[in-house]
Enzyme design. Structure first.
Site, PDB file in Angstrom:
ATOM      1  CG  ASP A   1      -1.687   5.163   3.873  1.00  0.00           C
ATOM      2  OD1 ASP A   1      -1.888   5.140   2.650  1.00  0.00           O
ATOM      3  OD2 ASP A   1      -2.369   5.851   4.655  1.00  0.00           O
ATOM      4  N   GLY A  11      -3.034  12.613  -0.992  1.00  0.00           N
ATOM      5  CA  GLY A  11      -3.410  13.942  -0.526  1.00  0.00           C
ATOM      6  C   GLY A  11      -4.362  14.661  -1.449  1.00  0.00           C
ATOM      7  N   GLY A  12      -4.390  15.993  -1.281  1.00  0.00           N
ATOM      8  CA  GLY A  12      -5.286  16.833  -2.052  1.00  0.00           C
ATOM      9  C   GLY A  12      -6.558  17.196  -1.331  1.00  0.00           C
ATOM     10  CG  HIS A  54      -1.969   1.046   1.208  1.00  0.00           C
ATOM     11  ND1 HIS A  54      -3.309   0.746   1.102  1.00  0.00           N
ATOM     12  CD2 HIS A  54      -1.902   2.390   1.270  1.00  0.00           C
ATOM     13  CE1 HIS A  54      -4.020   1.871   1.106  1.00  0.00           C
ATOM     14  NE2 HIS A  54      -3.180   2.882   1.209  1.00  0.00           N
ATOM     15  CG  HIS A 113      -0.917   6.906  -1.368  1.00  0.00           C
ATOM     16  ND1 HIS A 113      -2.145   7.014  -1.976  1.00  0.00           N
ATOM     17  CD2 HIS A 113      -1.155   6.386  -0.132  1.00  0.00           C
ATOM     18  CE1 HIS A 113      -3.099   6.587  -1.152  1.00  0.00           C
ATOM     19  NE2 HIS A 113      -2.523   6.193  -0.030  1.00  0.00           N
ATOM     20  CE1 TYR A 167      -8.645   6.517  -0.226  1.00  0.00           C
ATOM     21  CE2 TYR A 167     -10.066   8.258   0.579  1.00  0.00           C
ATOM     22  CZ  TYR A 167      -8.958   7.472   0.732  1.00  0.00           C
ATOM     23  OH  TYR A 167      -8.168   7.630   1.839  1.00  0.00           O
ATOM     24  NE  ARG A 206     -10.723  10.757   3.960  1.00  0.00           N
ATOM     25  CZ  ARG A 206      -9.505  10.318   4.288  1.00  0.00           C
ATOM     26  NH1 ARG A 206      -8.438  10.895   3.747  1.00  0.00           N
ATOM     27  NH2 ARG A 206      -9.355   9.313   5.132  1.00  0.00           N
ATOM     28  CG  HIS A 236      -6.117   2.400   6.214  1.00  0.00           C
ATOM     29  ND1 HIS A 236      -4.765   2.315   5.992  1.00  0.00           N
ATOM     30  CD2 HIS A 236      -6.651   3.010   5.116  1.00  0.00           C
ATOM     31  CE1 HIS A 236      -4.487   2.842   4.795  1.00  0.00           C
ATOM     32  NE2 HIS A 236      -5.608   3.255   4.250  1.00  0.00           N
TER      33      HIS A 236
END
Length: 389
Positions: free
Chosen positions: A293, A78-79, A71, A73, A140, A173, A234
């Site tokens: 992560d 972000g963002g 996992h 990125h 997501y 989110r 998570h």
């Protein structure tokens, strides 16, 4: 510290080390590498005179399977606070310096300014730099963004795609997918992966919402989908979720992924604390994995869900939490290695070639010092990181 350029290295490499954990301790101290794979393990291995062999003397170090981080990125996460809060990309050196030889790239919240095509380009770039890299298609949101317009086609036609993720559930989110949408997505991944000869997993981001793991419990209870098709990550966000993860793993003989959070508020919810708790609850160590992560965002929101700040996650906490599990004798080294190598390879469907030091497997090797700190990292037989002498 800097990686070594070994483009001119001979076909054969011989590693001479102090000990070898494969993950079990072997009666061997030499690893012969040929064409990117392990050709032999033993003592005093004989190489025909005149054959071009690169000798690596590291008798003060311990060889283990290179770590796997499922996992990452890699293009930056972000963002959540606008374009100025996008996280940076990770570099090959940052990966290899932690003894990690294989990563799986993910998109997160931002599937708009970053796309699966960006992710694929970064994965291929890391491969060019020597890292073994894969990716999940999607992000997501549901329906997920894809490379070809279809999840099954992504799995069938893109070799680097090994599953779908990270799909967000139980999070403000997320796209708030309905149960039938989750079931349909997982089913599509399963069939697409079968056609591609892959395991094909769905990697689920679990937020701190009240539903927790319930959508996945319903998936495994109400459908014919096997538990190995799903990886919740998570799961150590809060104590209730961690307890639910233990029950989920035991009920369904399922895998759960613990995140080595940089910002864990309490030790019980750190990677170290979460693994310790799962083991005390009776979850077999084979069912537990750890991931970083890293280069994802660590956003902070107020009680109304408004963004108030952010930090960028790293991968050093993953290794530190793993080292602590060994040092404090929560697990012996050979079992602890599974959390970030063998178990992960099995969960991802890569265990035919990764996660072990065995003849025929990829020569992905990490050399550890007595403090369990990575000092050298080899991927497919090529040394891509070396620490200070």
């Amino acid at each position: 510290m800097m990686p070594l350029d070994e483009r001119d290295a001979p076909l054969l490499t011989l590693l001479r080390v102090g000990r070898i954990f494969a993950p079990e301790l072997l009666e061997a101290n030499e690893i012969l590498i040929a064409d990117g794979r392990i050709a032999a393990l033993g003592r005093d291995l004989a190489i025909p005179q005149g054959w071009p062999v690169r000798l690596v003397e590291a008798r003060h170090l311990t060889a283990v399977p290179a770590f796997i981080d499922q996992h990452v990125h890699v293009t930056g996460g972000g963002g959540e606070g606008g374009c100025g809060t996008r996280c940076p990309e990770i570099t090959a050196r940052e990966i290899a310096a932690m003894g990690i030889g294989t990563v799986v790239g993910v998109l997160g919240t931002d599937g708009i300014s970053r796309s699966p095509a960006d992710l694929l380009a970064k994965v291929r770039g890391l491969r060019a730099e020597g890292i073994s890299a894969y990716m999940y298609t999607g992000s997501y949101r549901v329906p997920p963004p894809t490379l070809t317009g279809d999840v099954q086609r992504d799995l069938a036609w893109i070799p680097e795609v090994i599953g779908l993720g990270e799909i967000a559930i139980s999070d403000h989110r997320s796209s708030q997918p309905r149960q039938e949408e989750i079931e349909r997505l997982v089913s599509e991944v399963r069939v697409g992966a079968m056609l591609a000869g892959k395991l094909g997993i769905c990697h689920f981001h679990i937020g701190d919402g009240k539903r927790g793991l319930e959508p996945l419990r319903r998936l495994l209870t109400e459908t014919e989908i096997p538990a190995e098709q799903v990886i919740p990550t998570h799961v150590n966000r809060h104590r209730d979720l961690l307890e639910a993860a233990a029950d989920y793993a035991l009920t369904f003989d399922a895998n759960v992924d613990v995140t080595a959070f940089d910002d864990a508020d309490e030790d019980d919810l750190s990677g170290f604390g979460a693994v310790s708790r799962l083991l005390r609850r009776g979850v077999p160590f084979e069912r537990i994995t750890m991931s970083s992560d890293c280069n994802g965002s660590l956003p902070e929101f107020d009680d109304r869900g408004a963004y108030i700040g952010m930090r960028v996650a790293g991968n050093t906490t993953l290794i530190a939490d793993w080292q602590r599990l060994v040092r404090e004798e929560v697990l012996p080294l050979e079992q602890a290695l599974g959390l970030i190598s063998g178990n992960v390879a099995r969960v991802l469907g890569l265990d035919a070639r990764k996660g072990r030091l065995a003849v025929g497997h990829d020569a992905d090797v990490t050399l550890l010092d007595d403090d369990l700190q990575p000092q050298q990292t080899f991927v497919a037989g090529k040394r891509i990181y070396v620490g200070d002498p």
